[in-house]
Design a protein around this motif. Structure first.
Motif, mmCIF file in Angstrom:
data_model
loop_
_atom_site.group_PDB
_atom_site.id
_atom_site.type_symbol
_atom_site.label_atom_id
_atom_site.label_comp_id
_atom_site.label_asym_id
_atom_site.label_seq_id
_atom_site.Cartn_x
_atom_site.Cartn_y
_atom_site.Cartn_z
ATOM 1 N N ILE A 82 0.860 -1.193 0.000
ATOM 2 C CA ILE A 82 0.000 0.000 0.000
ATOM 3 C C ILE A 82 0.893 1.239 0.000
ATOM 4 O O ILE A 82 2.072 1.163 0.357
ATOM 5 C CB ILE A 82 -0.950 0.046 1.219
ATOM 6 C CG1 ILE A 82 -0.153 -0.080 2.531
ATOM 7 C CG2 ILE A 82 -2.021 -1.033 1.124
ATOM 8 C CD1 ILE A 82 -0.956 0.233 3.767
ATOM 9 N N ASN A 83 0.289 2.348 -0.387
ATOM 10 C CA ASN A 83 1.046 3.590 -0.413
ATOM 11 C C ASN A 83 0.892 4.284 0.940
ATOM 12 O O ASN A 83 -0.206 4.357 1.462
ATOM 13 C CB ASN A 83 0.500 4.468 -1.544
ATOM 14 C CG ASN A 83 1.566 5.389 -2.057
ATOM 15 O OD1 ASN A 83 2.728 4.998 -2.151
ATOM 16 N ND2 ASN A 83 1.186 6.611 -2.379
ATOM 17 N N CYS A 84 1.993 4.783 1.477
ATOM 18 C CA CYS A 84 1.946 5.376 2.816
ATOM 19 C C CYS A 84 2.610 6.745 2.766
ATOM 20 O O CYS A 84 3.696 6.889 2.212
ATOM 21 C CB CYS A 84 2.699 4.446 3.762
ATOM 22 S SG CYS A 84 2.843 5.047 5.428
ATOM 23 N N SER A 85 1.951 7.746 3.346
ATOM 24 C CA SER A 85 2.557 9.079 3.339
ATOM 25 C C SER A 85 3.783 9.056 4.259
ATOM 26 O O SER A 85 3.838 8.286 5.224
ATOM 27 C CB SER A 85 1.560 10.120 3.812
ATOM 28 O OG SER A 85 1.302 9.908 5.182
ATOM 29 N N LEU A 86 4.711 9.908 3.956
ATOM 30 C CA LEU A 86 5.959 9.939 4.724
ATOM 31 C C LEU A 86 5.688 10.159 6.218
ATOM 32 O O LEU A 86 6.335 9.563 7.070
ATOM 33 C CB LEU A 86 6.847 11.057 4.156
ATOM 34 C CG LEU A 86 8.260 11.140 4.681
ATOM 35 C CD1 LEU A 86 9.014 9.853 4.439
ATOM 36 C CD2 LEU A 86 8.992 12.308 4.015
ATOM 37 N N GLY A 87 4.686 10.984 6.516
ATOM 38 C CA GLY A 87 4.363 11.276 7.915
ATOM 39 C C GLY A 87 3.890 10.057 8.690
ATOM 40 O O GLY A 87 3.966 10.030 9.918
ATOM 41 N N ASN A 88 3.400 9.049 7.997
ATOM 42 C CA ASN A 88 2.929 7.835 8.682
ATOM 43 C C ASN A 88 3.879 6.666 8.492
ATOM 44 O O ASN A 88 3.538 5.535 8.834
ATOM 45 C CB ASN A 88 1.551 7.430 8.132
ATOM 46 C CG ASN A 88 0.489 8.431 8.526
ATOM 47 O OD1 ASN A 88 0.503 8.947 9.635
ATOM 48 N ND2 ASN A 88 -0.412 8.730 7.607
ATOM 49 N N ALA A 89 5.049 6.917 7.952
ATOM 50 C CA ALA A 89 5.902 5.799 7.513
ATOM 51 C C ALA A 89 6.693 5.139 8.635
ATOM 52 O O ALA A 89 7.096 3.981 8.504
ATOM 53 C CB ALA A 89 6.856 6.275 6.422
ATOM 54 N N ALA A 124 14.029 10.019 7.652
ATOM 55 C CA ALA A 124 14.783 11.213 7.248
ATOM 56 C C ALA A 124 15.457 10.983 5.890
ATOM 57 O O ALA A 124 15.470 11.879 5.029
ATOM 58 C CB ALA A 124 15.828 11.551 8.315
ATOM 59 N N VAL A 125 15.991 9.767 5.681
ATOM 60 C CA VAL A 125 16.634 9.449 4.393
ATOM 61 C C VAL A 125 15.603 9.496 3.260
ATOM 62 O O VAL A 125 15.877 10.015 2.169
ATOM 63 C CB VAL A 125 17.343 8.070 4.462
ATOM 64 C CG1 VAL A 125 17.766 7.588 3.085
ATOM 65 C CG2 VAL A 125 18.558 8.157 5.392
ATOM 66 N N LEU A 126 14.393 8.995 3.519
ATOM 67 C CA LEU A 126 13.333 9.044 2.504
ATOM 68 C C LEU A 126 13.004 10.486 2.144
ATOM 69 O O LEU A 126 12.830 10.829 0.968
ATOM 70 C CB LEU A 126 12.051 8.362 3.021
ATOM 71 C CG LEU A 126 12.071 6.841 3.103
ATOM 72 C CD1 LEU A 126 10.822 6.344 3.818
ATOM 73 C CD2 LEU A 126 12.155 6.231 1.706
ATOM 74 N N GLY A 179 13.469 12.776 -1.467
ATOM 75 C CA GLY A 179 12.344 13.425 -2.150
ATOM 76 C C GLY A 179 11.066 12.605 -2.181
ATOM 77 O O GLY A 179 10.162 12.902 -2.956
ATOM 78 N N GLN A 180 10.977 11.574 -1.325
ATOM 79 C CA GLN A 180 9.803 10.690 -1.350
ATOM 80 C C GLN A 180 8.705 11.238 -0.437
ATOM 81 O O GLN A 180 8.829 11.187 0.781
ATOM 82 C CB GLN A 180 10.195 9.289 -0.873
ATOM 83 C CG GLN A 180 11.340 8.663 -1.621
ATOM 84 C CD GLN A 180 10.925 8.146 -2.986
ATOM 85 O OE1 GLN A 180 9.821 7.634 -3.148
ATOM 86 N NE2 GLN A 180 11.791 8.294 -3.957
ATOM 87 N N ALA A 181 7.610 11.707 -1.023
ATOM 88 C CA ALA A 181 6.496 12.209 -0.209
ATOM 89 C C ALA A 181 5.641 11.056 0.302
ATOM 90 O O ALA A 181 4.945 11.174 1.309
ATOM 91 C CB ALA A 181 5.643 13.172 -1.022
ATOM 92 N N SER A 182 5.681 9.947 -0.403
ATOM 93 C CA SER A 182 4.973 8.750 0.046
ATOM 94 C C SER A 182 5.745 7.541 -0.449
ATOM 95 O O SER A 182 6.516 7.642 -1.413
ATOM 96 C CB SER A 182 3.541 8.734 -0.484
ATOM 97 O OG SER A 182 3.567 8.673 -1.890
ATOM 98 N N VAL A 183 5.565 6.414 0.235
ATOM 99 C CA VAL A 183 6.350 5.218 -0.133
ATOM 100 C C VAL A 183 5.480 3.962 -0.104
ATOM 101 O O VAL A 183 4.537 3.880 0.671
ATOM 102 C CB VAL A 183 7.553 4.996 0.817
ATOM 103 C CG1 VAL A 183 8.699 5.881 0.450
ATOM 104 C CG2 VAL A 183 7.173 5.153 2.277
ATOM 105 N N PRO A 184 5.827 2.963 -0.938
ATOM 106 C CA PRO A 184 5.114 1.686 -0.879
ATOM 107 C C PRO A 184 5.563 0.898 0.354
ATOM 108 O O PRO A 184 6.762 0.680 0.544
ATOM 109 C CB PRO A 184 5.551 0.963 -2.162
ATOM 110 C CG PRO A 184 6.413 1.930 -2.910
ATOM 111 C CD PRO A 184 6.872 2.973 -1.962
#
Ligand code: AMP
Ligand code: MG
Length: 417
Positions: A25-32, A162-164, A168-173
């Motif tokens: 699923i796609n997850c926003s950086l703030g919830n990662a 922080a590395v994400l 430049g990743q605003a959201s990640v799988p």
């Protein structure tokens, strides 16, 4: 199926064979944070992306210093985030801030401590001898664009988040976390806060299980309690099987007259993969899979068995489902000799202590019985001691399973040697 007693290693293998990774699923950086990354992530740009000024001060052309120049006219100010300016002449300098792009034509940064600035001029203090290229973090010197910075299967902690962000990743799988049902069984059990008769028992298992799961980031949990009544049990377990991907039961799985779980599972078409593992505590551990591949762990009800089986099998299986890369298997030395005659792997609760030579030592803290839950308070985890051995001398090296952090992912074999 396999009803005879199997080893801890065989149990691990049989569980691992049934595990299918959850969806991505796609997850926003703030919830990662706490999620398991399911793709590799590469550097968005060269790192650093430009020749980067490393100190507040001035940027100049070093050749001028070589020719004897110590005083420079301040031509301009180059702040971080601005496009590069151009040094116009050798007798000039540009005031620069940490993180700014090195102005074009400059090859040397002189820190503010080494200069005196007055009336539009910067003058080197006595004895200051700048080197060509100093305090310049060259473009791409850390890593070029496209280099892998995080691997798939990484558990995202603060550093990785922080590395994400830097990549430049605003959201990640990430891996979707499964829904889990936690079901305790037993007529004798009474919830905390309720009146209790002398012959009744406090219901503690689901509280421990849910706490361990939530600390490990599993929050989609349904919890239920069932009496030792086969019709009611079957109805509720069937309902949970239809809604959850993982079921964790406690109690009702041993050889007693009221241990209905194995027969109910059989009647519902849950395939048993093993029942009974050569271990103490937790020998009657039962594992099966539902018609849709649901994982069903039925843990023996004794509270110490429940926690040991949860940390030894269930949490690693859940991390395997998320695609988490196997972590380092920690090993520790026993601080005291112990003896265990039975041909079973012994999961011995321990307290960790640091020895003077920098090695972690495990102080044995054996419970009186697998019902001796209170003895676990203050322990750090348990070690696994090999079934084939009887004597474990002081200094014996054994695999460590910590209560905190909840489960280092161990999806492969752990040999208790
Ligand atoms: P069982 O596996 O159902 O035979 O239970 C074994 C022992 O664990 C019994 O003494 C039970 O009373 C105890 N037990 C079972 N479930 C729980 C629970 N949820 N909390 C505390 N003790 C339990
Ligand atoms: Mg019971």
């Amino acid at each position: 199926m396999a009803k005879s007693m199997i080893s801890v290693e065989q149990a691990e293998t049989l569980i691992a064979q049934q595990i299918k990774p959850t969806q991505i699923i796609n997850c926003s950086l703030g919830n990662a944070v706490g999620q398991v990354l399911r793709t590799e992530v590469c550097a968005e740009r060269d790192e650093p992306p430009f020749d980067r000024v490393m100190m507040d001060g001035i940027a100049t052309h070093h050749g001028a210093f070589n020719k004897g120049r110590r005083r420079y006219g301040v031509q301009a100010v180059q702040a971080a985030g601005e496009p590069p300016q151009q040094l116009k002449s050798d007798d000039a300098c540009i005031e620069v801030m940490t993180g700014a792009v090195l102005p074009t034509g400059c090859d040397c940064v002189i820190p503010v401590e080494d200069i005196e600035i007055s009336e539009g001029h910067a003058e080197l203090r006595d004895g200051v001898t700048p080197k060509a290229g100093q305090f310049i973090h060259r473009r791409g010197s850390d890593r070029p664009r496209g280099t892998r910075v995080l691997e798939a299967g990484t558990l995202l902690g603060a550093t990785e988040v922080a590395v994400l962000a830097a990549a430049g990743q605003a959201s990640v799988p990430v891996a979707r976390r499964p829904r889990i049902s936690v079901i305790s069984t037993g007529d004798e059990l009474v919830d905390p806060g309720r009146p209790i008769a002398p012959y009744q028992v406090r219901r503690s298992n689901p509280y421990g299980i849910v706490a361990a799961l939530s600390v490990a980031g599993f929050t989609d949990i349904h919890s239920a309690h069932l009496p030792d009544e086969p019709v009611v049990m079957r109805r509720e377990i069937e309902a949970q099987l239809s809604q959850s991907e993982v079921l964790v039961l406690s109690g009702g799985v041993s050889m007693g007259k009221h241990d209905h779980v194995p027969a109910i599972m059989d009647a519902m078409g849950v395939t048993v993969h093993f029942h009974c593992v050569a271990q103490r505590p937790g020998k009657p551990l039962w594992f099966g899979t539902g018609p849709d591949g649901q994982l069903v762990f039925a843990l023996p009800g004794n509270p110490v068995s429940v926690l040991v089986c949860l940390y030894r099998y269930v949490l690693p299986a859940l991390e395997h489902m998320l695609g988490k890369t196997s972590g380092l298997l920690e090993r520790v030395k026993l601080a005291d000799a112990v003896e265990f005659a039975a041909k079973l792997t012994w999961f011995l609760p321990i307290r960790l202590r640091a020895s003077t030579d920098g090695q972690l030592q495990a102080q044995p803290n054996p419970p009186n019985t697998s019902g001796d839950l209170t003895s676990l308070a203050g322990t750090d985890g348990f070690v696994g001691l090999a079934a084939e051995k009887k004597q474990f001398p002081e200094g014996y090296v054994a695999p460590l399973f910590r209560w905190r952090p909840p489960a280092m992912a161990r999806t492969g074999h752990v040999k208790h040697d």
